[in-house]
Write a protein that holds these residues in place. Structure first.
Motif, PDB file in Angstrom:
ATOM      1  N   PRO A 209     -10.142 -13.758   3.116  1.00 37.98           N
ATOM      2  CA  PRO A 209      -9.165 -13.365   2.097  1.00 37.98           C
ATOM      3  C   PRO A 209      -9.758 -12.737   0.844  1.00 37.98           C
ATOM      4  O   PRO A 209      -9.091 -11.950   0.177  1.00 37.98           O
ATOM      5  N   ASN A 210     -11.001 -13.074   0.503  1.00 39.66           N
ATOM      6  CA  ASN A 210     -11.607 -12.523  -0.716  1.00 39.66           C
ATOM      7  C   ASN A 210     -12.324 -11.200  -0.484  1.00 39.66           C
ATOM      8  O   ASN A 210     -12.907 -10.634  -1.406  1.00 39.66           O
ATOM      9  N   THR A 212     -13.104  -7.268   0.245  1.00 39.13           N
ATOM     10  CA  THR A 212     -12.630  -5.897   0.032  1.00 39.13           C
ATOM     11  C   THR A 212     -13.318  -4.999   1.053  1.00 39.13           C
ATOM     12  O   THR A 212     -14.545  -5.006   1.170  1.00 39.13           O
ATOM     13  N   ASP A 258       7.998  -3.941   4.684  1.00 37.22           N
ATOM     14  CA  ASP A 258       7.331  -5.243   4.620  1.00 37.22           C
ATOM     15  C   ASP A 258       5.831  -5.105   4.889  1.00 37.22           C
ATOM     16  O   ASP A 258       5.004  -5.759   4.230  1.00 37.22           O
ATOM     17  N   LYS A 261       4.004  -3.491   1.875  1.00 38.34           N
ATOM     18  CA  LYS A 261       3.855  -4.460   0.786  1.00 38.34           C
ATOM     19  C   LYS A 261       2.782  -5.492   1.119  1.00 38.34           C
ATOM     20  O   LYS A 261       2.007  -5.898   0.241  1.00 38.34           O
ATOM     21  N   GLN A 262       2.737  -5.907   2.388  1.00 40.70           N
ATOM     22  CA  GLN A 262       1.722  -6.881   2.792  1.00 40.70           C
ATOM     23  C   GLN A 262       0.319  -6.318   2.629  1.00 40.70           C
ATOM     24  O   GLN A 262      -0.568  -6.976   2.064  1.00 40.70           O
ATOM     25  N   ALA A 264      -0.576  -3.848   0.761  1.00 43.31           N
ATOM     26  CA  ALA A 264      -0.844  -3.566  -0.648  1.00 43.31           C
ATOM     27  C   ALA A 264      -1.432  -4.777  -1.365  1.00 43.31           C
ATOM     28  O   ALA A 264      -2.126  -4.638  -2.374  1.00 43.31           O
ATOM     29  N   GLN A 265      -1.150  -5.968  -0.849  1.00 45.33           N
ATOM     30  CA  GLN A 265      -1.688  -7.192  -1.446  1.00 45.33           C
ATOM     31  C   GLN A 265      -3.141  -7.436  -1.039  1.00 45.33           C
ATOM     32  O   GLN A 265      -3.832  -8.263  -1.631  1.00 45.33           O
ATOM     33  N   LEU A 266      -3.569  -6.717   0.002  1.00 46.60           N
ATOM     34  CA  LEU A 266      -4.945  -6.865   0.478  1.00 46.60           C
ATOM     35  C   LEU A 266      -5.828  -5.805  -0.180  1.00 46.60           C
ATOM     36  O   LEU A 266      -5.346  -4.800  -0.703  1.00 46.60           O
ATOM     37  N   HIS A 267      -7.122  -6.031  -0.121  1.00 42.55           N
ATOM     38  CA  HIS A 267      -8.056  -5.080  -0.718  1.00 42.55           C
ATOM     39  C   HIS A 267      -8.639  -4.198   0.389  1.00 42.55           C
ATOM     40  O   HIS A 267      -9.811  -4.324   0.761  1.00 42.55           O
TER      41      HIS A 267
END
Length: 426
Positions: A209-210, A212, A258, A261-262, A264-267
């Motif tokens: 999750p962290n 990029t 959807d 947007k999903q 876009a929350q990721l790097h």
């Protein structure tokens, strides 16, 4: 093969020890990059990897001559040139002088680059070379103790810094991607290497999750790349994303929104603005330092399209420079880096479609620099075949093997076939 007159005498002396006394590598470190002669670099890389199997020059010459690189070189001439040098007596002193001459030339070149372009990247590169050149010999002992401590801790504490991608691929890699690794993925055009890189990057982000992921795209626009990511994640066919207002149904538009947007929350970044190795390296350095080495994965698509600042270089020389620069980035920034590469046409003329290391385009330097080399290929000649194989042909820290994938082309999704990787022991 270059003549004796243009090969520095210190390089011939150092190579004399490597072929006649390969056991010297038990107590000495000799980096192949210290040699300016390309044939010597290739031979030194081979000896570094396999020195423990040979006792003398005749054994090394015979074995090296049977390798894909050796078959392209005048091995007999190379060894004759080395053996004609005045026999040296001090191995340690010879290798130390070789190292000093290498850094003297590198620092001079880096200083000229600073004079021409006093950018922060060129200044930092010059400082880094000076630090490396001035490093004391006793630092080796300190580093040895540190590595021993790290190894003892790893016996009790599982490593948690691997970047996970595909399960079977992670297994072959010894747990996943990690720092200091340059991974080359080669394929012929239209096989699916860009789609594979995008899928691999997205898999890595979803499991880390962290993280990029930044893809430096020199073949397609960022918009094209992101459409492929959206298609893969939403299962909406790629051609619907070209004119979604007209082609998508109301339900598909909702699913598409959807998905956008999903993601876009990721790097997950796609960078199509840079074409030179200087610019790409500068951005990678900035982002790796800001994000942290364990939180950044750059992908270069593809290495053959990256430009250098020397218009006089031929394709081989340019590839060698780009490959070496990318490798240096992995080491200095402590990051993994993935670079895609085109393969020679030779693979298409064989009965089997499976590529070899010798199929890497133009130069053997890419193979030398890479920690991991994988080839993506179709098992059949049918361009619509959705089965893909990834053959790991070089892996310094893990296993060799073949992994089967299924490429759902209409949505640009590549998934592992549900079976364990076929491991090869060599």
């Amino acid at each position: 093969m270059q003549t004796n007159q243009v090969i520095p005498d210190i390089e011939r002396k150092a190579m004399w020890f490597l072929i006649n006394q390969p056991q010297v590598l038990n107590s000495e470190t000799v980096d192949e990059k210290w040699f300016s002669n390309n044939s010597y670099r290739i031979l030194a890389s081979y000896i570094n990897m396999w020195a423990g199997q040979y006792d003398n020059a005749d054994q090394i010459a015979a074995a090296f001559g049977d390798t894909p690189f050796g078959k392209k070189l005048n091995v007999q001439g190379i060894f004759k040139s080395i053996q004609s040098v005045r026999i040296p007596t001090d191995a340690h002193g010879t290798f130390q002088q070789l190292r000093q001459e290498f850094y003297k030339a590198e620092i001079k070149s880096a200083a000229m680059n600073v004079f021409k372009d006093p950018s922060s990247f060129n200044m930092d590169h010059l400082d880094e070379l000076r630090n490396q050149a001035n490093q004391k010999d006793d630092a080796t002992d300190n580093e040895s103790y540190k590595m021993a401590d790290d190894a003892l801790r790893e016996l009790e504490s599982p490593q948690a810094h691997f970047l996970k991608t595909y399960p079977d691929l992670d297994n072959l890699l010894g747990g996943g991607l990690t720092a200091n690794q340059l991974m080359i993925i080669g394929a012929r055009p239209s096989v699916g290497k860009t789609a594979f890189a995008l899928n691999l990057g997205m898999n890595a982000i979803l499991q880390n999750p962290n993280l990029t992921v930044e893809i430096f795209s020199l073949e397609m626009s960022s918009k094209q790349n992101m459409r492929r990511v959206y298609s893969s994640m939403s299962n909406i066919p790629l051609n619907f994303w070209k004119n979604p207002a007209v082609r998508m149904s109301a339900d598909q538009k909702k699913q598409a929104a959807d998905t956008i947007k999903q993601i876009a929350q990721l790097h997950f970044w796609s960078n199509d603005r840079l074409i030179s190795i200087d610019d790409i390296a500068s951005v990678i350095k900035q982002h790796a330092q800001r994000l942290g080495s364990g939180n950044y994965l750059p992908i270069v698509d593809h290495i053959g399209l990256v430009a250098t600042d020397n218009p006089k270089q031929d394709t081989r020389q340019a590839l060698e420079e780009v490959s070496r620069r990318l490798k240096i980035l992995t080491q200095t920034l402590k990051i993994p880096l993935i670079a895609l590469s085109q393969l020679n046409r030779g693979v298409e003329s064989r009965q089997s479609n499976e590529p070899f290391l010798s199929d890497l385009r133009e130069t053997g330097t890419i193979e030398q620099d890479a920690n991991i080399v994988g080839f993506l290929w179709r098992p059949s000649d049918d361009p619509d075949d959705q089965n893909l194989n990834l053959s790991i042909k070089k892996n310094r820290d893990g296993s060799l093997g073949k992994i089967e994938f299924y490429f759902q082309k209409n949505v640009q999704k590549i998934v592992e076939v549900n079976k364990h990787a076929e491991t090869v022991h060599e």
